[in-house]
Design an enzyme around this catalytic site. Structure first.
Site, PDB file in Angstrom:
ATOM      1  N   SER A 187      11.509   5.641  15.033  1.00  0.00           N
ATOM      2  CA  SER A 187      10.287   5.308  15.773  1.00  0.00           C
ATOM      3  C   SER A 187      10.681   4.882  17.177  1.00  0.00           C
ATOM      4  CB  SER A 187       9.545   4.179  15.059  1.00  0.00           C
ATOM      5  OG  SER A 187       9.183   4.607  13.773  1.00  0.00           O
ATOM      6  N   LEU A 188      10.748   5.839  18.071  1.00  0.00           N
ATOM      7  CA  LEU A 188      11.272   5.574  19.416  1.00  0.00           C
ATOM      8  C   LEU A 188      10.178   4.973  20.316  1.00  0.00           C
ATOM      9  CD1 LEU A 188      14.082   6.038  20.705  1.00  0.00           C
ATOM     10  CD2 LEU A 188      13.060   7.989  21.874  1.00  0.00           C
ATOM     11  N   HIS A 189       9.130   5.718  20.526  1.00  0.00           N
ATOM     12  CA  HIS A 189       7.934   5.278  21.270  1.00  0.00           C
ATOM     13  C   HIS A 189       8.130   5.001  22.757  1.00  0.00           C
ATOM     14  CE1 HIS A 189       6.517   5.349  17.273  1.00  0.00           C
ATOM     15  NE2 HIS A 189       6.680   4.089  16.953  1.00  0.00           N
ATOM     16  N   CYS A 214       1.273  -2.290  15.540  1.00  0.00           N
ATOM     17  CA  CYS A 214       1.294  -2.022  14.091  1.00  0.00           C
ATOM     18  C   CYS A 214       0.626  -3.142  13.298  1.00  0.00           C
ATOM     19  CB  CYS A 214       2.748  -1.842  13.647  1.00  0.00           C
ATOM     20  SG  CYS A 214       2.961  -1.727  11.870  1.00  0.00           S
ATOM     21  N   SER A 246      11.835   6.553   7.686  1.00  0.00           N
ATOM     22  CA  SER A 246      11.470   6.232   9.070  1.00  0.00           C
ATOM     23  C   SER A 246      11.912   4.810   9.380  1.00  0.00           C
ATOM     24  CB  SER A 246       9.960   6.371   9.248  1.00  0.00           C
ATOM     25  OG  SER A 246       9.572   5.901  10.523  1.00  0.00           O
ATOM     26  N   CYS A 259       6.252  -5.103  15.861  1.00  0.00           N
ATOM     27  CA  CYS A 259       5.816  -4.100  16.842  1.00  0.00           C
ATOM     28  C   CYS A 259       4.321  -4.345  17.102  1.00  0.00           C
ATOM     29  CB  CYS A 259       6.031  -2.688  16.305  1.00  0.00           C
ATOM     30  SG  CYS A 259       7.720  -2.378  15.815  1.00  0.00           S
ATOM     31  N   CYS A 264      -0.817   5.941   9.694  1.00  0.00           N
ATOM     32  CA  CYS A 264       0.388   5.222  10.094  1.00  0.00           C
ATOM     33  C   CYS A 264       0.041   3.969  10.869  1.00  0.00           C
ATOM     34  CB  CYS A 264       1.241   6.096  11.017  1.00  0.00           C
ATOM     35  SG  CYS A 264       2.319   7.183  10.141  1.00  0.00           S
ATOM     36  N   GLY A 307       6.712  -2.015   6.030  1.00  0.00           N
ATOM     37  CA  GLY A 307       8.077  -2.538   6.008  1.00  0.00           C
ATOM     38  C   GLY A 307       9.108  -1.687   6.717  1.00  0.00           C
ATOM     39  N   GLU A 308      10.263  -2.300   6.940  1.00  0.00           N
ATOM     40  CA  GLU A 308      11.371  -1.604   7.592  1.00  0.00           C
ATOM     41  C   GLU A 308      12.430  -1.281   6.520  1.00  0.00           C
ATOM     42  OE1 GLU A 308      12.382  -0.127  10.373  1.00  0.00           O
ATOM     43  OE2 GLU A 308      14.258   0.121   9.283  1.00  0.00           O
ATOM     44  N   CYS A 327       6.276  -7.035   7.179  1.00  0.00           N
ATOM     45  CA  CYS A 327       7.412  -6.656   8.031  1.00  0.00           C
ATOM     46  C   CYS A 327       7.551  -7.738   9.093  1.00  0.00           C
ATOM     47  CB  CYS A 327       7.150  -5.309   8.696  1.00  0.00           C
ATOM     48  SG  CYS A 327       8.500  -4.781   9.796  1.00  0.00           S
ATOM     49  N   GLU A 386       0.815  -1.202   0.000  1.00  0.00           N
ATOM     50  CA  GLU A 386       0.000   0.000   0.000  1.00  0.00           C
ATOM     51  C   GLU A 386       0.856   1.263   0.000  1.00  0.00           C
ATOM     52  OE1 GLU A 386      -4.038  -1.649   2.111  1.00  0.00           O
ATOM     53  OE2 GLU A 386      -2.509  -0.828   3.430  1.00  0.00           O
ATOM     54  N   ASN A 402      -3.361   5.068  16.024  1.00  0.00           N
ATOM     55  CA  ASN A 402      -4.489   4.686  15.169  1.00  0.00           C
ATOM     56  C   ASN A 402      -4.839   3.245  15.477  1.00  0.00           C
ATOM     57  OD1 ASN A 402      -4.301   7.177  13.636  1.00  0.00           O
ATOM     58  ND2 ASN A 402      -2.422   6.300  12.808  1.00  0.00           N
ATOM     59  N   CYS A 437       3.415   8.567   0.999  1.00  0.00           N
ATOM     60  CA  CYS A 437       3.891   7.649   2.041  1.00  0.00           C
ATOM     61  C   CYS A 437       4.028   6.288   1.367  1.00  0.00           C
ATOM     62  CB  CYS A 437       2.866   7.609   3.167  1.00  0.00           C
ATOM     63  SG  CYS A 437       3.230   6.351   4.399  1.00  0.00           S
TER      64      CYS A 437
HETATM   65  N1  SAH Z   1       9.203   0.311   9.847  1.00  0.00           N
HETATM   66  C1  SAH Z   1       9.405   1.706   9.891  1.00  0.00           C
HETATM   67  C2  SAH Z   1       8.542   2.472   8.895  1.00  0.00           C
HETATM   68  C3  SAH Z   1       7.121   2.044   8.745  1.00  0.00           C
HETATM   69  S1  SAH Z   1       6.064   2.286  10.135  1.00  0.00           S
HETATM   70  C4  SAH Z   1       9.218   2.235  11.290  1.00  0.00           C
HETATM   71  O1  SAH Z   1       8.776   1.484  12.148  1.00  0.00           O
HETATM   72  O2  SAH Z   1       9.566   3.394  11.517  1.00  0.00           O
HETATM   73  C5  SAH Z   1       5.760   4.043  10.040  1.00  0.00           C
HETATM   74  C6  SAH Z   1       5.400   4.695  11.359  1.00  0.00           C
HETATM   75  O3  SAH Z   1       4.086   4.319  11.801  1.00  0.00           O
HETATM   76  C7  SAH Z   1       6.341   4.338  12.505  1.00  0.00           C
HETATM   77  O4  SAH Z   1       6.706   5.476  13.226  1.00  0.00           O
HETATM   78  C8  SAH Z   1       5.468   3.427  13.328  1.00  0.00           C
HETATM   79  O5  SAH Z   1       5.914   3.319  14.642  1.00  0.00           O
HETATM   80  C9  SAH Z   1       4.131   4.092  13.188  1.00  0.00           C
HETATM   81  N2  SAH Z   1       3.000   3.263  13.604  1.00  0.00           N
HETATM   82  C10 SAH Z   1       2.920   1.919  13.605  1.00  0.00           C
HETATM   83  N3  SAH Z   1       1.725   1.526  14.074  1.00  0.00           N
HETATM   84  C11 SAH Z   1       1.028   2.648  14.376  1.00  0.00           C
HETATM   85  C12 SAH Z   1      -0.290   2.904  14.872  1.00  0.00           C
HETATM   86  N4  SAH Z   1      -1.121   1.921  15.128  1.00  0.00           N
HETATM   87  N5  SAH Z   1      -0.661   4.185  15.037  1.00  0.00           N
HETATM   88  C13 SAH Z   1       0.170   5.196  14.726  1.00  0.00           C
HETATM   89  N6  SAH Z   1       1.408   5.025  14.243  1.00  0.00           N
HETATM   90  C14 SAH Z   1       1.843   3.771  14.069  1.00  0.00           C
HETATM   91 FE1  SF4 Z   2       7.562  -3.051  11.049  1.00  0.00          FE
HETATM   92 FE2  SF4 Z   2       7.593  -0.377  11.406  1.00  0.00          FE
HETATM   93 FE3  SF4 Z   2       5.335  -1.796  11.786  1.00  0.00          FE
HETATM   94 FE4  SF4 Z   2       7.345  -2.052  13.519  1.00  0.00          FE
HETATM   95  S1  SF4 Z   2       6.145  -0.199  13.100  1.00  0.00           S
HETATM   96  S2  SF4 Z   2       6.151  -3.731  12.631  1.00  0.00           S
HETATM   97  S3  SF4 Z   2       9.103  -1.882  12.149  1.00  0.00           S
HETATM   98  S4  SF4 Z   2       6.427  -1.529   9.852  1.00  0.00           S
END
Ligand code: SAH
Ligand code: SF4
Length: 346
Positions: free
Chosen positions: A220-222, A121, A197, A118, A339, A165-166, A114, A94, A296, A107
């Site tokens: 993506s620290l979180h 996600c 990212s 996480c 995201c 994806g990463e 992936c 997508e 989200n 985007c």
């Molecule tokens: N794999 C990479 C890039 C894709 S994810 C990464 O993790 O950075 C893109 C962004 O969406 C990241 O910052 C990720 O942490 C965030 N993300 C993942 N799940 C989410 C959610 N449910 N709500 C908001 N952001 C989210």
């Molecule tokens: Fe993969 Fe990024 Fe989603 Fe984590 S947030 S599962 S690294 S796509």
């Protein structure tokens, strides 16, 4: 019998020239072919209209162009558009176009699925099917660029690798695609308008520094707490915050670039003042910008978005520590285009 067809987007101008010469074609055609592939981003050899039919046939007997077929297009009530692209092997990825008054952001995805898992996600639940090729990454940008122009009369101004994806686990293809997106021989977009990212892989971040990248890096620290981060980001078990910090110090020293931290605010999990204190502490070693992201929903009952009270307090605390911080509101939630929601449901 011919060998298997090859992906022509992997060839340099020199290699195309050599191919033409070895097939008794005029070598000056190489630059025309190259231009069709990257600058005029054709999707099939048939489109190369200033090239003879015999050369087009020769090319299509030996090569393929990895373009994408839009499978579904969904338009959000906030004008965000999500496209599911069908790839040559049937896989789906997508891409999302996020238009605003004076700009349009694409985007894009770097992998099919992936495998970093996480928990918050949707893409993480899919597992990894495969890496995307240079052409598949490049053509997502092209398709979203054409859509921005056609539908909203906007030029594409920004690209973020925040789809599926990463990107740092598909390092070579992502960097080659960015090179062509920013090259005058390709789309000619400034790398300053591109953001990669990543979940934060220390070894690969050092490699980015050694490769002197010119695009922006977002992490993506979180959470700035090792135990907490490991709880919902298993990648942290083997890529600790400590190792990440060292890599970021190295990155900043080598490139002089500021680092962006993405921080997803999860209700009752990482959105308290002690969490903000740990984050502020973690930010002391290099210049940063912090984006606080709204969660989200992806259907995991463990996670809810932070309340506006907690979000405001978290934001104000970071401000009081003189940090650059923004709250990022989501777009395209009604079509699962925000995201973390990308999972190609169909
Ligand atoms: N794999 C990479 C890039 C894709 S994810 C990464 O993790 O950075 C893109 C962004 O969406 C990241 O910052 C990720 O942490 C965030 N993300 C993942 N799940 C989410 C959610 N449910 N709500 C908001 N952001 C989210
Ligand atoms: Fe993969 Fe990024 Fe989603 Fe984590 S947030 S599962 S690294 S796509």
């Amino acid at each position: 019998m011919k060998d298997e067809k090859r992906d022509i987007l992997l060839l340099s101008p020199e290699e195309i020239k050599q191919f033409l010469e070895s097939n008794k074609e005029k070598s000056f055609r190489a630059s025309q072919v190259y231009e069709w592939l990257w600058k005029k981003h054709c999707r099939s050899f048939e489109e190369m209209t200033n090239i003879s039919k015999s050369l087009r046939d020769l090319l299509s007997e030996n090569f393929f162009i990895q373009s994408l077929k839009p499978a579904t297009v969904q338009v959000s009530k906030d004008t965000t558009i999500k496209i599911a692209f069908r790839l040559f092997d049937g896989a789906l990825i997508e891409g999302v176009l996020i238009p605003s008054e004076d700009r349009a952001t694409a985007c894009i995805s770097s992998q099919v699925g992936c495998n970093l898992g996480c928990e918050f996600c949707a893409t993480g639940k899919l597992g990894l099917k495969r890496n995307l090729s240079v052409g598949e990454i490049y053509h997502q940008v092209v398709e979203l660029m054409l859509l921005a122009k056609g539908k909203y009369n906007l030029s594409l101004t920004n690209i973020v690798f925040m789809g599926m994806g990463e990107p740092l686990l598909n390092y070579n293809n992502v960097l080659k695609a960015i090179e062509m997106i920013s090259s005058d021989k390709g789309l000619g977009m400034s790398p300053q308008r591109i953001t990669l990212s990543t979940v934060g892989l220390p070894k690969m971040i050092k490699k980015l520094a050694d490769d002197s990248i010119k695009f922006h890096l977002a992490i993506s620290l979180h959470s700035a707490n090792e135990l907490k981060r490991s709880e919902f980001m298993p990648v942290n078990d083997t890529n600790s915050l400590q190792a990440l910090k060292e890599a970021l110090i190295y990155f900043n020293k080598k490139t002089g670039e500021r680092i962006t931290f993405e921080y997803l605010l999860l209700n009752g999990i990482n959105d308290s003042i002690p969490d903000a204190k740990e984050l502020a502490e973690y930010c002391k070693s290099f210049p940063v910008k912090i984006n606080l992201i709204e969660y989200n929903s992806t259907g995991n009952p463990k996670f809810n978005k932070s309340t506006s009270k907690n979000t405001d307090a978290f934001f104000s605390f970071l401000k009081s520590r003189n940090l650059i911080v923004n709250i990022r509101r989501s777009r395209g939630q009604d079509i699962d285009a925000a995201c973390g929601q990308l999972a190609a449901k169909k």
